[in-house]
Design a protein around this motif. Structure first.
Motif, PDB file in Angstrom:
ATOM      1  N   SER A 181      -1.711  50.727   4.291  1.00 35.39           N
ATOM      2  CA  SER A 181      -1.369  52.147   4.263  1.00 35.39           C
ATOM      3  C   SER A 181      -0.034  52.386   3.558  1.00 35.39           C
ATOM      4  O   SER A 181       0.723  51.450   3.284  1.00 35.39           O
ATOM      5  N   LYS A 182       0.243  53.656   3.266  1.00 34.93           N
ATOM      6  CA  LYS A 182       1.510  54.096   2.657  1.00 34.93           C
ATOM      7  C   LYS A 182       1.781  53.410   1.317  1.00 34.93           C
ATOM      8  O   LYS A 182       2.911  53.010   1.013  1.00 34.93           O
ATOM      9  N   ASP A 184       1.972  54.675  -1.509  1.00 36.07           N
ATOM     10  CA  ASP A 184       2.885  55.451  -2.350  1.00 36.07           C
ATOM     11  C   ASP A 184       4.341  55.086  -2.082  1.00 36.07           C
ATOM     12  O   ASP A 184       5.225  55.410  -2.894  1.00 36.07           O
ATOM     13  N   ASN A 244      -3.406  55.461  -0.176  1.00 39.83           N
ATOM     14  CA  ASN A 244      -2.426  56.550  -0.183  1.00 39.83           C
ATOM     15  C   ASN A 244      -3.157  57.760   0.373  1.00 39.83           C
ATOM     16  O   ASN A 244      -4.033  58.318  -0.292  1.00 39.83           O
ATOM     17  N   GLN A 246      -2.551  60.739   0.718  1.00 38.87           N
ATOM     18  CA  GLN A 246      -2.423  62.011   0.017  1.00 38.87           C
ATOM     19  C   GLN A 246      -3.283  62.061  -1.253  1.00 38.87           C
ATOM     20  O   GLN A 246      -3.332  63.087  -1.918  1.00 38.87           O
ATOM     21  N   ASP A 247      -3.949  60.967  -1.569  1.00 33.96           N
ATOM     22  CA  ASP A 247      -4.692  60.886  -2.820  1.00 33.96           C
ATOM     23  C   ASP A 247      -6.199  60.820  -2.568  1.00 33.96           C
ATOM     24  O   ASP A 247      -6.665  60.017  -1.757  1.00 33.96           O
ATOM     25  N   SER A 250      -8.084  57.485  -3.671  1.00 28.00           N
ATOM     26  CA  SER A 250      -7.783  56.408  -2.733  1.00 28.00           C
ATOM     27  C   SER A 250      -8.561  56.596  -1.424  1.00 28.00           C
ATOM     28  O   SER A 250      -9.119  55.640  -0.876  1.00 28.00           O
ATOM     29  N   GLN A 287      -2.026  61.801  -6.900  1.00 26.12           N
ATOM     30  CA  GLN A 287      -0.999  60.783  -6.821  1.00 26.12           C
ATOM     31  C   GLN A 287      -1.529  59.369  -6.984  1.00 26.12           C
ATOM     32  O   GLN A 287      -0.784  58.417  -6.913  1.00 26.12           O
ATOM     33  N   THR A 291       0.169  55.092  -7.661  1.00 25.60           N
ATOM     34  CA  THR A 291      -0.217  53.839  -7.012  1.00 25.60           C
ATOM     35  C   THR A 291      -0.808  52.877  -8.014  1.00 25.60           C
ATOM     36  O   THR A 291      -0.515  51.681  -8.017  1.00 25.60           O
TER      37      THR A 291
END
Length: 313
Positions: A181-182, A184, A244, A246-247, A250, A287, A291
């Motif tokens: 996770s995370k 970004d 990510n 927010q994407d 992904s 985003q 990545t």
């Protein structure tokens, strides 16, 4: 007059979201709920964490209606770890309450937001027994195990994460997807020693051992680390999907992996909605390129290193 035997409940699909504290489980559930809703999939979130307060998502079933960590700690004079274990044992003893709550949402896709205490998934049996009972109620679940990607920047922590992931996979006994996770934020914790594929595919760990051997503190534990790496590679089960939240691309990659694991199949409408959503994402706040840029940069660095070594020869 003989009564007709009761029909078994129809198949219900979902994810049990597990992982250590701070790995992004609640954020993942919120993001996946919104993502699936846009696809047209009717989804509900079940909060299984009695310590979860101020939930950012709409919660259909909440364990805090049955038991809360604060009440257990105060009433039984337990610490947070012992309190969580008790809460899970209490839920296991009151599965009829959970069954009644879940029956109200029989035609939905389920996201179970689980507690972050690692030992619940490595050697304690209550959560495992709850998952087994859900399977008897005709749930087809995938365990989504979130791990913070910053562990990739530290070889010792990454080997520890691999051991925890393997132990969890063997103990929980569900179709399993490990997620980094995370993504970004991965470079905020330092430059990776290898390209991203090395960590997601869990390639030859002897390279990580070489990095550990260069550290005076870990040098004396070299044989132990070699044995741990050997166990991980002998099983050959652990790999990761980068995320990510927010994407959209992904999230799609993670969702397809999860659906493949538990046997869920896209319907035609959902597939069309997915294509429409991905088309609309072009040029928006997309985003995944950042990545992807991280991955390409490390792949590029690795290729340069190979070229330099060839030139030296």
């Amino acid at each position: 007059m003989a009564t007709k035997p009761s029909q078994p409940p129809s198949l219900r699909f979902g994810q049990v979201v597990i992982g250590p504290p701070g790995s992004g489980k609640t954020t993942y559930c919120q993001g996946m709920q919104e993502f699936l809703s846009h696809l047209g999939r009717k989804v509900v979130v079940v909060n299984m964490d009695p310590a979860n307060e101020g939930l950012p998502y709409s919660c259909a079933v909440d364990i805090s209606e049955l038991v809360t960590l604060d009440d257990v700690m105060e009433g039984l004079k337990l610490g947070p770890n012992g309190g969580l274990l008790y809460c899970m044992e209490y839920l296991e003893a009151n599965l009829d309450w959970l069954e009644t709550k879940l029956e109200e949402h029989s035609d939905c896709y389920f996201l179970f937001d689980c507690p972050g205490q690692v030992e619940l998934y490595t050697h304690h049996n209550s959560v495992k027994n709850i998952f087994a009972q859900l399977a008897k109620w005709n749930f087809r679940l995938t365990a989504v195990h979130l791990v913070d990607s910053h562990y990739c920047a530290d070889p010792a922590k990454f080997i520890s994460v691999l051991c925890t992931s393997l132990s969890t996979m063997l103990h929980v006994e569900l179709p399993h997807v490990n997620v980094l996770s995370k993504m970004d934020l991965i470079e905020q914790y330092g430059k990776l020693a290898f390209n991203l594929d090395f960590y997601t595919d869990v390639m030859d760990l002897t390279y990580l051992l070489d990095h550990l051997a260069a550290d005076p503190f870990f040098r004396k534990f070299l044989k132990l680390n070699e044995k741990l790496a050997g166990v991980i590679q002998d099983y050959g089960l652990v790999s990761f999907v980068p995320l990510n939240v927010q994407d959209r691309e992904s999230m799609t990659q993670v969702l397809r992996t999860v659906d493949k694991a538990n046997g869920y199949c896209f319907g035609d409408l959902e597939e069309r909605n997915l294509h429409a959503m991905m088309s609309a994402a072009v040029g928006a706040d997309f985003q995944f390129t950042s990545t992807l840029g991280v991955q390409e940069r490390y792949v590029g660095d690795a290729e340069k290193t190979v070229e330099e070594e060839v030139m030296d020869l």
